[in-house]
Design a protein around this motif. Structure first.
Motif, PDB file in Angstrom:
ATOM      1  N   LEU A 102      38.933  47.836  54.273  1.00 55.32           N
ATOM      2  CA  LEU A 102      38.936  47.991  52.848  1.00 55.32           C
ATOM      3  C   LEU A 102      38.987  46.591  52.037  1.00 55.32           C
ATOM      4  N   ARG A 103      39.387  45.500  52.784  1.00 60.92           N
ATOM      5  CA  ARG A 103      39.311  44.226  52.330  1.00 60.92           C
ATOM      6  C   ARG A 103      38.051  43.824  51.764  1.00 60.92           C
ATOM      7  N   ASP A 104      37.008  44.459  52.582  1.00 60.45           N
ATOM      8  CA  ASP A 104      35.447  44.192  52.297  1.00 60.45           C
ATOM      9  C   ASP A 104      35.240  44.510  50.850  1.00 60.45           C
ATOM     10  N   TYR A 105      35.829  45.829  50.375  1.00 56.58           N
ATOM     11  CA  TYR A 105      35.544  46.086  49.151  1.00 56.58           C
ATOM     12  C   TYR A 105      36.055  45.368  47.865  1.00 56.58           C
ATOM     13  N   GLN A 140      48.798  42.232  51.477  1.00 57.84           N
ATOM     14  CA  GLN A 140      47.784  41.419  51.949  1.00 57.84           C
ATOM     15  C   GLN A 140      47.767  41.615  53.582  1.00 57.84           C
ATOM     16  N   ARG A 141      48.831  41.834  53.843  1.00 55.59           N
ATOM     17  CA  ARG A 141      49.223  42.113  55.573  1.00 55.59           C
ATOM     18  C   ARG A 141      48.495  43.457  55.841  1.00 55.59           C
ATOM     19  N   TRP A 142      48.626  44.479  55.155  1.00 57.59           N
ATOM     20  CA  TRP A 142      48.050  45.752  55.195  1.00 57.59           C
ATOM     21  C   TRP A 142      46.540  45.696  55.297  1.00 57.59           C
ATOM     22  N   LEU A 143      45.899  44.885  54.472  1.00 59.79           N
ATOM     23  CA  LEU A 143      44.483  44.811  54.261  1.00 59.79           C
ATOM     24  C   LEU A 143      44.003  43.657  55.386  1.00 59.79           C
ATOM     25  N   GLY A 144      44.867  42.927  55.980  1.00 64.17           N
ATOM     26  CA  GLY A 144      44.290  41.833  56.806  1.00 64.17           C
ATOM     27  C   GLY A 144      43.896  40.854  56.230  1.00 64.17           C
ATOM     28  N   ILE A 145      44.685  40.553  55.050  1.00 66.69           N
ATOM     29  CA  ILE A 145      44.404  39.194  54.412  1.00 66.69           C
ATOM     30  C   ILE A 145      45.464  38.246  54.671  1.00 66.69           C
ATOM     31  N   PHE A 171      40.124  33.815  53.695  1.00 63.47           N
ATOM     32  CA  PHE A 171      41.385  34.808  53.386  1.00 63.47           C
ATOM     33  C   PHE A 171      41.591  35.667  54.260  1.00 63.47           C
ATOM     34  N   GLU A 172      40.871  36.138  55.269  1.00 66.91           N
ATOM     35  CA  GLU A 172      40.870  37.135  56.226  1.00 66.91           C
ATOM     36  C   GLU A 172      41.766  36.443  57.298  1.00 66.91           C
ATOM     37  N   ALA A 173      42.831  37.352  57.607  1.00 70.93           N
ATOM     38  CA  ALA A 173      44.144  36.863  58.577  1.00 70.93           C
ATOM     39  C   ALA A 173      43.474  36.566  59.941  1.00 70.93           C
ATOM     40  N   HIS A 174      42.436  37.063  60.470  1.00 74.43           N
ATOM     41  CA  HIS A 174      41.802  36.669  61.716  1.00 74.43           C
ATOM     42  C   HIS A 174      40.998  35.415  61.647  1.00 74.43           C
TER      43      HIS A 174
END
Length: 967
Positions: A658-661, A693-698, A907-910
């Motif tokens: 979803l974060r890509d969107y 943000q955690r839910w989105l992987g940010i 921004f992406e958590a990984h």
């Protein structure tokens, strides 16, 4: 032979044992095997697996397990071998990631001890305080390792001064085939006889070496190639010379053995004084053979180097945007150029040497102008082009490439012109052409015939040329390799090159050191035919899906991937930008080369799933899309563009996060949130946002830049132009999403500077360039945006009005990706010509002739960090130059890699950890030395602020802040 099931079980057990005993990394997955199946040569062989040792104990454990299971071991450094030395059906042991320590420097004795994974350029930087360096300097020294130069007996441009690696080794510590840890250093014959009396493998090696020297001494004396510039075969000449001189050093035998005798874990190297001063002369020739005839009179003047660049390299350099600006020293279209270098104590001595050289050349009959360079920066530009010559040659588009297989023949310099003349005739008789460059001073020109190895006739042509060149090399008293070694390309010919007696001696030498054929079999002796195991052969076929972006400039998506030749410039650890993730991890998987290798495997059917394979996604994941490879890779591998297209195809088969969107459609979210900016900003700072943000992987510690209630466009609508606006003309300002919603102050500063310089500012149509969509692979949506942009811009494009952009990634999208979406639309050409970055516009329109007297002094140290896309597709110097107009300001360009934020990447958590790691590779330190940090991109601005504590400003904000204007 084991049945397939038994083989699988056998390998499973082997991997299990390796993981039990090796503290480093053990990688037997398909991806790792693909990534290590090639080097910089024309060959490809799948290894059994890869071990990345942390220390010599890991290597010993690997050898023990390999012996038990009967599997060969292949030592590897940077994997830049041109002969195929570092590919094979073996366990590849890569020392470059962890074993790269400089263990000791003894300045008094001018020696050092180093681990095999240490890069030569890093070694030399560490030796700078001592005034010393390692003499051999291969063109690949910014990624070549100590172990690699030992395995290859490498040298370089200055071999006439420093010789080859075998001339510069003192001792080698190595693990033998039975696991013995042995050190080879100079010993007397009496000591050698004592060692030979031992029943250990080391003792048997000494016995065999003494026996070979005595039995074949007369053959070595009579038949061994006389020319000193030789990296073919084993060093029987050094073995025999040691016996004759009464002092034997088997480390010299290990040098050039291509990892086929033992595994070097530590080396003691000779060092030489660093030259105090250098001068360089450039001589142009309209006749190629005439330039080779000039080498002998030039050598009479005792230069430190004489290098040749041919017409192919000059023309290709001019065609490459990232290199063309370094070619201001070549005039016209010469057939060849000679670079003649001198060392000296000071400028007076150098001038005298240059004058002596010029007098000798005039007497010889050279009448053209001679360019004499004493400025180090000017010299560096010349050497830069020379050192990337190979990669530039490989940037030739299409399937006919200048391939390495006979490129390394070395003959005495007095025979060079005659040899090359005959070589060219062989090539022409076979219906093709060749490119030439490199070490004229040592009689070692790299000669590369242009051949299409994807065709059966091309492979046959390669063998015909190779067979004929072997005979030619022997006729002129040369060696098949002057520095690139035998590998898979030339080992087949060693029986002919050395004759049956010397070849038998070499086979006995190999058997003595490696009785169980543990080390890198098939190189130097007992090699397969040179036209087997090809990376590209008649059986190679690429399956290319329809693409959204145009790859016509590369002749297709497949050929864009195939531009990578494996030279590994992306493994550079210092200078330039490429490749940020490799610099942070030192892992082959994160190189541009690895990404090209996995993409090639996907399109050629070697990887199930093709472009939908998660393995491809994994290898491309840490590509920051910085575009540095587009300009810094000599072969112009545009991995960012390849990644955009890959993501488009990949997500046709996989669900997007979803974060890509969120990131891809960031403009839409900003448009929705801007009217409620205070509320949105408060929400983004709340604990609820961190949960989201955690839910989105940010990464929850990251904050999107705050929205401004008054957008830039709203400010501009109410703005009253300065009285000076319009006296110089009109300009259309392209306002990007981030300037409009997040950083309107930088847009206001741009307007202030342009109006003060006499330009009336209009706003270009408000259409997003689609950059965030492109970065995430939303290519159809981005193409639709690009179409809308072209339609909206059409009236503007018909006017005589330049378009100026603030954010490099957005403005340069107009010049690149929009063109890639619609390559045949005439409007994109106009858009390309009209679009300019802010600092480009200032430079090209001589704005400071008006502004200089209106800039207040700013006695500050300003460090400038320029956006990666700007470095790749424009010129970082213009941003620096703009600020250098400020009186009393000290302006420095941060010579560092990418900031690491790279749009949404950081921004992406990984990606968060590696993003910050990249920032700390040099950018954070550079920022902390500054009074003022200047940037050109919003990602850079945010990353520096978060990691260094500094508050960067756009270059326009700094200029506007010191600008005196009449309101």
């Amino acid at each position: 032979m084991r049945e397939p099931s038994a083989q699988t079980e056998h390998m499973t057990d082997l991997v299990h044992e390796l993981r039990r005993h090796v503290g480093g990394e053990v990688r037997f997955d398909r991806t790792s095997r693909i990534l290590y199946a090639t080097d910089a040569s024309i060959y490809q062989i799948m290894p059994h697996g890869v071990v990345i040792p942390r220390d010599a104990d890991d290597i010993a454990a690997t050898l023990a397990v390999a012996r038990e299971y009967g599997v060969p071991v292949l030592p590897r450094g940077a994997g830049t071998s041109l002969g195929g030395q570092t590919v094979g059906a073996a366990i590849v042991v890569d020392t470059s990631k962890y074993m790269h320590a400089l263990l000791e420097v003894n300045a008094e004795e001018a020696i050092c001890r180093a681990q095999p994974g240490l890069v030569i350029a890093q070694l030399n930087r560490a030796l700078e305080p001592y005034g010393l360096m390692f003499g051999p300097d291969p063109a690949s020294l910014d990624r070549a390792t100590v172990g690699g130069v030992i395995g290859n007996n490498s040298t370089g441009a200055h071999s006439i001064l420093y010789g080859m690696t075998a001339d510069n080794i003192v001792a080698a510590r190595a693990l033998l085939a039975d696991g013995t840890d042995a050190t080879f250093a100079p010993v007397s014959l009496e000591e050698a006889d004592t060692l030979a009396a031992h029943e250990s493998l080391e003792g048997r090696i000494y016995r065999a070496m003494l026996a070979i020297a005595r039995e074949y001494g007369a053959d070595i004396e009579r038949d061994f190639p006389r020319h000193w510039r030789r990296a073919s075969g084993y060093n029987l000449d050094r073995l025999w010379r040691g016996v004759q001189n009464g002092r034997l050093n088997l480390a010299e035998v290990l040098v050039g053995s291509e990892g086929t005798l033992a595994f070097v874990t530590e080396a003691t190297l000779k060092l030489v004084p660093r030259p105090k001063a250098r001068a360089l002369a450039v001589l142009q020739f309209d006749d190629f053979i005439h330039s080779l005839e000039a080498v002998i009179p030039l050598l009479e003047t005792q230069p430190s180097a004489v290098e040749l660049i041919d017409q192919y390299v000059v023309r290709l350099t001019r065609e490459q945007a990232g290199y063309s600006r370094a070619l201001d020293w070549v005039h016209g279209d010469p057939e060849s150029v000679l670079l003649v270098e001198f060392f000296g104590e000071d400028e007076a001595e150098l001038r005298a040497k240059l004058d002596k050289m010029e007098a000798r050349m005039r007497a010889w009959g050279y009448h053209a102008p001679i360019l004499k360079l004493l400025d180090p920066e000017a010299q560096a530009r010349v050497w830069y082009v020379r050192k990337v010559g190979l990669g530039l040659l490989m940037s030739i588009k299409g399937d006919h490439k200048p391939i390495p297989f006979v490129e390394d023949v070395s003959v005495p310099p007095e025979h060079l012109a005659a040899f090359i003349s005959r070589f060219r005739q062989i090539v022409r008789d076979n219906g093709t052409d060749a490119a030439f460059y490199a070490h004229a001073s040592a009689g070692c020109l790299h000669c590369r015939p242009l051949i299409n190895l994807k065709s059966a006739e091309g492979v046959r042509m390669m063998r015909r040329i190779a067979e004929q060149v072997v005979d030619l090399a022997l006729e002129f008293g040369g060696a098949m390799s002057g520095e690139h070694g035998d590998g898979l390309a030339r080992s087949e010919f060693n029986p002919r090159v050395f004759g049956p007696r010397l070849y038998q001696a070499m086979r006995e030498l190999k058997a003595a050191w490696d009785p169980e054929r543990l080390f890198n079999p098939g190189k130097v002796v007992d090699a397969p035919p040179m036209d087997q195991n090809l990376r590209y052969g008649p059986e190679y076929h690429a399956h290319v899906p329809p693409t959204v972006l145009s790859f016509d400039e590369f002749l297709g998506f497949d050929r864009a991937i195939e531009q990578c030749n494996g030279m590994g410039v992306c493994r550079n650890l210092h200078g330039g930008v490429m490749c940020p993730s490799y610099r942070a991890t030192r892992d082959e998987k994160e190189t541009t080369r690895a990404r090209a290798n996995i993409l090639r495997a996907a399109i050629s059917g070697r990887l199930p799933g093709g472009l939908a394979s998660p393995e491809v996604f994994d290898v491309l994941d840490l590509c920051l899309e910085c575009k540095a490879c587009k300009s810094e890779c000599p072969s112009s591998v545009d991995m960012a563009k390849l990644k955009y297209e890959f993501l488009h195809h990949y997500y046709q088969h996989h669900r997007r996060p979803l974060r890509d969107y969120l990131f891809g459609y960031i403009r839409t979210f900003y448009e929705m949130g801007a009217p409620f900016a205070p509320l949105v900003n408060a929400l983004m700072r709340s604990p609820l946002a961190q949960v989201g943000q955690r839910w989105l992987g940010i990464d929850p510690s990251r904050r999107l830049p705050p929205l401004h209630r008054q957008t830039f466009r709203a400010w501009f609508a109410a703005h009253t132009p300065l009285p000076t606006a319009g006296t110089q003309g009109d300009v259309a300002l392209y306002v990007d999403t981030f300037t409009n919603f997040n950083y309107p102050q930088q847009g206001q500063a741009v307007v202030k500077v342009l109006e003060a310089a006499g330009w009336r500012v209009h706003l270009a149509p408000d259409v997003c360039c689609g950059r965030p969509l492109i970065s995430k692979g939303f290519l159809p949506a981005a193409k639709a945006r690009a179409a809308a942009l072209l339609d909206a811009f059409e009236p503007l494009l018909q006017q005589e009005m330049p378009i100026v952009g603030i954010e490099p990634s957005c403005l340069l999208t107009l010049r690149n990706e929009v063109c890639d979406f619609f390559p045949n639309d005439q409007r994109v050409r106009v858009l390309f010509e009209k679009s300019r970055l802010f600092d480009e516009f200032l430079h090209q329109n001589d704005v400071f002739s008006i502004l200089d007297k209106r800039l207040r002094p700013l006695p500050k140290r300003i460090v400038v960090h320029v956006h990666c896309h700007q470095k790749a597709e424009s010129d970082a110097r213009w941003a620096v130059s703009a600020l250098q107009h400020i009186p009393k300001a000290e302006v420095f360009l941060a010579d560092v890699t990418c900031c690491g934020l790279a749009g949404s990447f950081g921004f992406e958590a990984h990606h968060a950890e590696i993003s910050r790691h990249i920032a700390h590779l040099g950018l954070v330190q550079a920022a902390r030395t500054a009074d003022v940090v200047a940037v050109t991109g919003v990602s850079c601005r945010q990353q520096i602020e978060e990691t260094s504590g500094k508050s960067p400003l756009h270059i326009a904000e700094i200029l506007a802040g010191v600008l005196l204007v009449d309101e």
